[in-house]
Design a protein around this motif. Structure first.
Motif, mmCIF file in Angstrom:
data_model
loop_
_atom_site.group_PDB
_atom_site.id
_atom_site.type_symbol
_atom_site.label_atom_id
_atom_site.label_comp_id
_atom_site.label_asym_id
_atom_site.label_seq_id
_atom_site.Cartn_x
_atom_site.Cartn_y
_atom_site.Cartn_z
ATOM 1 N N CYS A 119 73.682 50.857 79.771
ATOM 2 C CA CYS A 119 72.871 52.050 79.793
ATOM 3 C C CYS A 119 72.201 52.245 81.057
ATOM 4 C CB CYS A 119 71.866 52.081 78.645
ATOM 5 S SG CYS A 119 72.401 51.812 77.005
ATOM 6 N N SER A 120 71.684 53.274 81.661
ATOM 7 C CA SER A 120 70.995 53.225 82.965
ATOM 8 C C SER A 120 69.423 53.430 82.593
ATOM 9 C CB SER A 120 71.390 54.501 83.620
ATOM 10 O OG SER A 120 72.967 54.568 83.928
ATOM 11 N N VAL A 121 68.618 52.747 83.202
ATOM 12 C CA VAL A 121 66.996 52.760 82.976
ATOM 13 C C VAL A 121 66.810 54.125 83.967
ATOM 14 C CG1 VAL A 121 64.821 51.700 83.097
ATOM 15 C CG2 VAL A 121 67.123 50.199 82.954
ATOM 16 N N ASP A 122 66.550 55.116 83.196
ATOM 17 C CA ASP A 122 66.422 56.403 83.887
ATOM 18 C C ASP A 122 65.838 57.296 82.700
ATOM 19 O OD1 ASP A 122 68.555 58.178 83.263
ATOM 20 O OD2 ASP A 122 69.647 56.790 84.692
ATOM 21 N N ASP A 123 64.916 58.465 83.005
ATOM 22 C CA ASP A 123 64.728 59.319 81.956
ATOM 23 C C ASP A 123 65.184 60.570 81.979
ATOM 24 O OD1 ASP A 123 62.313 57.462 81.765
ATOM 25 O OD2 ASP A 123 61.266 58.495 83.227
ATOM 26 N N GLN A 124 66.443 60.575 82.450
ATOM 27 C CA GLN A 124 67.305 61.720 82.410
ATOM 28 C C GLN A 124 68.447 61.664 81.585
ATOM 29 O OE1 GLN A 124 68.763 62.666 86.529
ATOM 30 N NE2 GLN A 124 66.800 63.385 87.205
ATOM 31 N N GLY A 125 68.617 60.641 81.018
ATOM 32 C CA GLY A 125 69.547 60.541 79.858
ATOM 33 C C GLY A 125 69.752 59.172 79.593
ATOM 34 N N GLY A 126 69.517 58.007 80.542
ATOM 35 C CA GLY A 126 69.892 56.731 80.211
ATOM 36 C C GLY A 126 69.104 56.181 78.945
ATOM 37 N N GLN A 127 68.060 56.673 78.636
ATOM 38 C CA GLN A 127 67.461 56.053 77.430
ATOM 39 C C GLN A 127 67.472 57.197 76.261
ATOM 40 O OE1 GLN A 127 66.192 52.672 77.895
ATOM 41 N NE2 GLN A 127 67.357 53.224 79.438
ATOM 42 N N PHE A 128 68.220 56.809 75.208
ATOM 43 C CA PHE A 128 68.157 57.990 74.349
ATOM 44 C C PHE A 128 68.487 57.478 72.709
ATOM 45 C CE2 PHE A 128 72.437 56.555 75.798
ATOM 46 C CZ PHE A 128 73.271 56.554 74.682
ATOM 47 N N LYS A 129 68.231 58.149 71.942
ATOM 48 C CA LYS A 129 68.616 57.870 70.314
ATOM 49 C C LYS A 129 69.018 59.261 69.959
ATOM 50 C CE LYS A 129 67.317 55.678 66.061
ATOM 51 N NZ LYS A 129 66.172 55.028 65.365
ATOM 52 N N VAL A 130 70.262 59.475 69.386
ATOM 53 C CA VAL A 130 70.552 60.748 68.785
ATOM 54 C C VAL A 130 71.546 60.239 67.618
ATOM 55 C CG1 VAL A 130 70.787 61.644 71.137
ATOM 56 C CG2 VAL A 130 72.559 60.430 70.282
ATOM 57 N N THR A 131 71.588 61.500 66.796
ATOM 58 C CA THR A 131 72.487 61.481 65.628
ATOM 59 C C THR A 131 73.446 62.475 65.822
ATOM 60 O OG1 THR A 131 70.796 60.432 63.996
ATOM 61 C CG2 THR A 131 72.604 61.687 63.019
ATOM 62 N N VAL A 132 74.819 62.428 65.684
ATOM 63 C CA VAL A 132 75.772 63.197 65.812
ATOM 64 C C VAL A 132 76.057 64.172 64.750
ATOM 65 C CG1 VAL A 132 78.251 63.551 66.621
ATOM 66 C CG2 VAL A 132 76.784 61.303 67.462
ATOM 67 N N PRO A 133 76.032 65.590 65.115
ATOM 68 C CA PRO A 133 75.882 66.389 64.070
ATOM 69 C C PRO A 133 77.363 66.435 63.564
ATOM 70 C CG PRO A 133 74.989 67.588 65.778
ATOM 71 C CD PRO A 133 75.483 66.121 66.291
ATOM 72 N N PRO A 134 77.677 67.030 62.101
ATOM 73 C CA PRO A 134 79.222 66.987 61.711
ATOM 74 C C PRO A 134 79.809 68.026 62.757
ATOM 75 C CG PRO A 134 77.475 67.343 59.929
ATOM 76 C CD PRO A 134 76.710 67.434 61.200
ATOM 77 N N GLY A 135 81.132 67.910 62.842
ATOM 78 C CA GLY A 135 82.085 68.579 63.832
ATOM 79 C C GLY A 135 81.555 68.139 65.215
ATOM 80 N N LYS A 136 80.931 67.386 65.611
ATOM 81 C CA LYS A 136 80.733 67.214 66.921
ATOM 82 C C LYS A 136 81.225 65.557 67.288
ATOM 83 C CE LYS A 136 78.890 71.251 67.725
ATOM 84 N NZ LYS A 136 77.358 71.537 67.993
ATOM 85 N N ILE A 137 81.284 65.356 68.581
ATOM 86 C CA ILE A 137 81.352 64.086 69.008
ATOM 87 C C ILE A 137 80.545 63.767 70.199
ATOM 88 C CG2 ILE A 137 83.497 63.759 68.375
ATOM 89 C CD1 ILE A 137 84.818 64.370 71.253
ATOM 90 N N TRP A 138 80.222 62.435 70.574
ATOM 91 C CA TRP A 138 79.201 62.000 71.610
ATOM 92 C C TRP A 138 80.198 61.127 72.555
ATOM 93 C CZ3 TRP A 138 74.211 62.623 73.204
ATOM 94 C CH2 TRP A 138 73.772 61.821 73.954
ATOM 95 N N VAL A 139 80.120 61.676 73.771
ATOM 96 C CA VAL A 139 81.158 60.965 74.758
ATOM 97 C C VAL A 139 80.405 60.176 75.912
ATOM 98 C CG1 VAL A 139 83.173 62.338 73.956
ATOM 99 C CG2 VAL A 139 81.521 63.028 76.175
ATOM 100 N N MET A 140 81.082 59.134 76.508
ATOM 101 C CA MET A 140 80.581 58.681 77.711
ATOM 102 C C MET A 140 81.618 58.101 78.364
ATOM 103 S SD MET A 140 77.373 56.410 75.738
ATOM 104 C CE MET A 140 76.767 55.690 77.316
ATOM 105 N N GLY A 141 81.339 58.183 79.806
ATOM 106 C CA GLY A 141 82.282 57.422 80.817
ATOM 107 C C GLY A 141 82.386 55.848 80.807
ATOM 108 N N ASP A 142 83.443 55.364 81.263
ATOM 109 C CA ASP A 142 83.481 53.926 81.350
ATOM 110 C C ASP A 142 82.571 53.357 82.379
ATOM 111 O OD1 ASP A 142 84.938 54.071 78.821
ATOM 112 O OD2 ASP A 142 86.825 53.223 79.988
ATOM 113 N N HIS A 143 82.559 54.295 83.534
ATOM 114 C CA HIS A 143 81.613 54.042 84.550
ATOM 115 C C HIS A 143 80.414 54.745 84.570
ATOM 116 C CE1 HIS A 143 80.482 53.167 88.695
ATOM 117 N NE2 HIS A 143 81.660 53.365 89.320
ATOM 118 N N ARG A 144 79.490 53.703 83.768
ATOM 119 C CA ARG A 144 78.151 54.284 83.242
ATOM 120 C C ARG A 144 77.447 54.637 84.158
ATOM 121 N NH1 ARG A 144 78.519 52.122 77.876
ATOM 122 N NH2 ARG A 144 80.491 53.091 77.227
ATOM 123 N N GLN A 145 77.241 54.205 85.245
ATOM 124 C CA GLN A 145 76.454 54.508 86.362
ATOM 125 C C GLN A 145 76.966 55.459 87.434
ATOM 126 O OE1 GLN A 145 75.777 50.901 85.748
ATOM 127 N NE2 GLN A 145 74.560 52.090 84.459
#
Length: 317
Positions: free
Chosen positions: A200-226
């Motif tokens: 994770c990244s230590v920033d306020d623009q998205g680095g810190q988060f807690k989400v619940t994925v709705p049905p019919g959706k996915i949460w994706v991230m790149g392997d080069h996190r920064q």
């Protein structure tokens, strides 16, 4: 007259010639015509004179080449549409799993049978809500456009992205500080993350988060996190950073080019550690089953006693 007679009888003496009838005059010529021509007197097949028919002349390769090219193009288009399509990697957001310039083959068949994206898969998906704003746009020439249309080259015009699926419908994903990244309360061991990056990244623009994925959706991230503007950084868009399953083109299954980079793209072992969460409804049903069974037994016992009483009163009356 005598010269004519002598000429008709030249050679040895033979039988006297009879006058030729008018209907016999053209017979020899007609016979010769039927033997040498393609038709017989009765309209049937030509006489073969005992010779087998010759082999048919094979078509020239150059005459068949356009047909072969047409069939190949149709097959390539069908494969691109329903089976496999090549995509080019234009950025470093998936390093070191994928390098800029890699060509990956994407399985487009399984979504046709209702298959849903799973955690850990690397997927290609259509831009959900202008994620690629500001990115440079390629200008392919006519040949590149034609080859990409039939699937022989990656498309430069389609606005597609490639990321790793971290969570699916119902999952809770969170990250605090520099990590680890957690899915349904379990910390992920992520060997695919770019060396030197933190989960994770230590920033306020998205680095810190807690989400619940709705049905019919996915949460994706790149392997080069920064170096990846993924779901974390699009939580203010219409889908709140989630990618609709309908936007998924397919799963990247192999690195096909360059040859020195050839490799498969399996699901990492970290996603096999039982990340699924039991739905509250399922938990409630499990807890209610003993109570339902106990109540059914009591009702059955009361019915048995009641039937016995009714039977006894009937006999006495």
């Amino acid at each position: 007259m005598g010269d004519l007679a002598v000429g008709a009888r030249s050679g040895h003496e033979g039988p006297e010639e009879r006058p030729q009838r008018p209907d016999e005059t053209a017979a020899p010529a007609a016979q010769d015509h039927f033997r040498s021509g393609s038709d017989s007197p009765d309209g049937g097949a030509p006489e073969s004179d005992g010779q087998p028919p010759g082999p048919k002349k094979q078509r020239s390769f150059w005459k068949e080449l356009p047909l072969l090219i047409g069939i190949a193009l149709v097959l390539a288009l069908l494969i691109k549409t329903f089976l496999v399509q090549a995509f080019s990697i234009p950025s470093d957001s998936m390093q070191n799993t994928l390098q800029q310039g890699d060509r990956v083959l994407v399985d487009k068949l399984t979504p046709w049978f209702g298959s849903q994206p799973n955690r850990g898969e690397v997927v290609v998906f259509h831009d959900p809500d202008n994620w690629l704003a500001g990115e440079p746009t390629a200008n392919p020439n006519a040949l590149q456009t034609a080859l990409s249309w039939i699937g022989l080259m990656p498309s430069a015009e389609e606005k597609d992205l490639i990321k790793r699926v971290i969570g699916v419908g119902g999952d809770t994903i969170e990250c605090k500080g520099t990590g680890p990244l957690k899915v349904n309360g379990r910390a992920l061991i992520e060997p695919y993350v770019y060396p030197g990056n933190t989960p994770c990244s230590v920033d306020d623009q998205g680095g810190q988060f807690k989400v619940t994925v709705p049905p019919g959706k996915i949460w994706v991230m790149g392997d080069h996190r920064q170096n990846s503007l993924d779901s974390r950084y699009h939580q203010q868009d219409k889908d709140q950073g989630f990618v609709p399953v309908g936007n998924v083109v397919g799963r990247a299954i192999v690195i096909a080019w360059p040859p020195t980079r050839w490799d498969t793209l399996p699901v990492p072992d970290t996603f096999d550690q039982g990340l699924s969460v039991t739905a509250p409804g399922a938990l409630g049903l499990t807890g209610a089953m003993p109570l339902v069974l106990w109540r059914r037994r009591r009702l059955a016992a009361r019915l048995t006693v009641g039937n016995a009483r009714v039977s006894g009163s009937g006999t006495a009356g």
